[in-house]
Design an enzyme around this catalytic site. Sequence first.
Site, PDB file in Angstrom:
ATOM      1  N   THR A  16       0.844  -1.190   0.000  1.00 26.65           N
ATOM      2  CA  THR A  16       0.000   0.000   0.000  1.00 26.65           C
ATOM      3  C   THR A  16       0.882   1.244   0.000  1.00 26.65           C
ATOM      4  O   THR A  16       2.049   1.200   0.381  1.00 26.65           O
ATOM      5  CB  THR A  16      -0.947   0.022   1.218  1.00 26.65           C
ATOM      6  N   GLY A  17       0.314   2.349  -0.436  1.00 21.94           N
ATOM      7  CA  GLY A  17       1.116   3.566  -0.546  1.00 21.94           C
ATOM      8  C   GLY A  17       2.214   3.431  -1.571  1.00 21.94           C
ATOM      9  O   GLY A  17       3.301   3.995  -1.425  1.00 21.94           O
ATOM     10  N   ALA A  18       1.926   2.710  -2.659  1.00 22.61           N
ATOM     11  CA  ALA A  18       2.972   2.329  -3.619  1.00 22.61           C
ATOM     12  C   ALA A  18       3.210   3.350  -4.718  1.00 22.61           C
ATOM     13  O   ALA A  18       4.038   3.122  -5.591  1.00 22.61           O
ATOM     14  CB  ALA A  18       2.615   0.982  -4.251  1.00 22.61           C
ATOM     15  N   SER A  19       2.515   4.479  -4.685  1.00 21.02           N
ATOM     16  CA  SER A  19       2.651   5.430  -5.787  1.00 21.02           C
ATOM     17  C   SER A  19       3.738   6.476  -5.556  1.00 21.02           C
ATOM     18  O   SER A  19       4.006   7.294  -6.434  1.00 21.02           O
ATOM     19  CB  SER A  19       1.308   6.130  -6.050  1.00 21.02           C
ATOM     20  N   GLY A  21       7.419   7.629  -2.718  1.00 21.18           N
ATOM     21  CA  GLY A  21       8.207   7.452  -1.504  1.00 21.18           C
ATOM     22  C   GLY A  21       8.663   6.031  -1.240  1.00 21.18           C
ATOM     23  O   GLY A  21       9.113   5.309  -2.139  1.00 21.18           O
ATOM     24  N   ILE A  22       8.542   5.624   0.020  1.00 18.84           N
ATOM     25  CA  ILE A  22       9.015   4.313   0.468  1.00 18.84           C
ATOM     26  C   ILE A  22       8.284   3.187  -0.258  1.00 18.84           C
ATOM     27  O   ILE A  22       8.896   2.191  -0.664  1.00 18.84           O
ATOM     28  CB  ILE A  22       8.841   4.184   1.992  1.00 18.84           C
ATOM     29  N   SER A 147       7.203   4.539  12.486  1.00 23.52           N
ATOM     30  CA  SER A 147       8.076   5.708  12.479  1.00 23.52           C
ATOM     31  C   SER A 147       8.861   5.762  13.779  1.00 23.52           C
ATOM     32  O   SER A 147       8.423   5.224  14.807  1.00 23.52           O
ATOM     33  CB  SER A 147       7.247   6.987  12.327  1.00 23.52           C
ATOM     34  N   TYR A 160       0.587  13.188  13.780  1.00 22.50           N
ATOM     35  CA  TYR A 160       1.299  12.114  13.088  1.00 22.50           C
ATOM     36  C   TYR A 160       1.981  11.183  14.092  1.00 22.50           C
ATOM     37  O   TYR A 160       1.885   9.957  13.977  1.00 22.50           O
ATOM     38  CB  TYR A 160       2.328  12.729  12.130  1.00 22.50           C
TER      39      TYR A 160
END
Length: 380
Positions: A16-19, A21-22, A147, A160
């Site tokens: 997930t969040g693959a578009s 950054g990390i 984090s 955050y």
Amino acid sequence: MAVKLKPLADQVIVITGASSGIGLATARKAAKAGAAVVLVSRNADALRAICDDINAEGGRAHAVVADVGSPADMEKVSRAAVARFERIDTWINDAGVGLYGELTQTSPEDHEQLFRTNYFGVVNGSLEAVKHFRERGGAGAIINVGSSTSDVATPLLGAYSASKHAVKGFTEALRIELLREKTPVSVTLIKPSSISTPFVDHARNLMEKAPSVPPPRYSPEVVADAILHAAVHPVRDLAVGAGARPMAIGSVTAPRLTDRVMARVIPPLSRRKAPPLSSDSLYQPGVDGMTESESLKGRRFSVYTEAQKHPAVTIGLGALAVIGIAAYLGRGSISRNARPALAKAARPLLVKAAMRRPVSTAKLVAKHPRQAARLASALR
């Protein structure tokens, strides 16, 4: 119960969040290693372009447009992965959003939306992964990207930090539950410190200046390497970068002093001399397709992270260092008063190394008999 994970080349990995950054760095590295990757993001255009690039280079990638804050969307991701690649071996929960500003300035709506992505996105993805692993049978891995702010809270990133504290608590509780049930699933928490991703460009910003992350900064590829290490080697957690480690230790050993230091030092380091951007990705996807921010550059290697990934090598080097210390302790120029204090500090390091790697220790002693004898004499 030991969990045996497959080599990367034999795995199907959901990210997930693959578009950006990390997540994007991890997707590219995993595909290059031969894994089939299922890439998840809200940004349909960026996601499809990334998949096209990976497939054009001979990789195997499949895009699923989804919102991690929706349990139904995570179920859709699981079904799509099984339909395309027949199974899931590793599920990586990386999607996250940021918010810079004082907690008293943060609206309830923004706070709730941040938790919907950062915390409930991890919850929804993890629970869907557990359901799949139970139905399929066999071993699997869940890797949650937290984090370093889950170890010590960070001013101006209060909401955050709170969401990452929640991610840490959920991840540890899930690991314990699966251990109790003897479910063969590895659950890992990755704790990046300051990373040079587009996080600062995508975060909602309530400040008058553009946001930044304190140095030292590390590149997203360093985090991606740690994530893929956990996909093959079951580990409890991995910290990426040692920058935040002193503050984490200080928050336990000297909490009041650490609070004062954080309040004074971190805010200036969290701003940079640039006008704030007018858009963010809190509610809608931002400009994706980049692993690193144009305004930040990160280190390509972390000794601290590599030491965690390869403890046997680290212990061996530590044992050699202790032998070197012992040899120096035997020098006549060292005062008799200093020698006992140094010996007291070195003794537990050697004992720990010897107990964890007795065979390696025996080989070192056989290879360096004179130094070993001086070590034994110095540490008495």
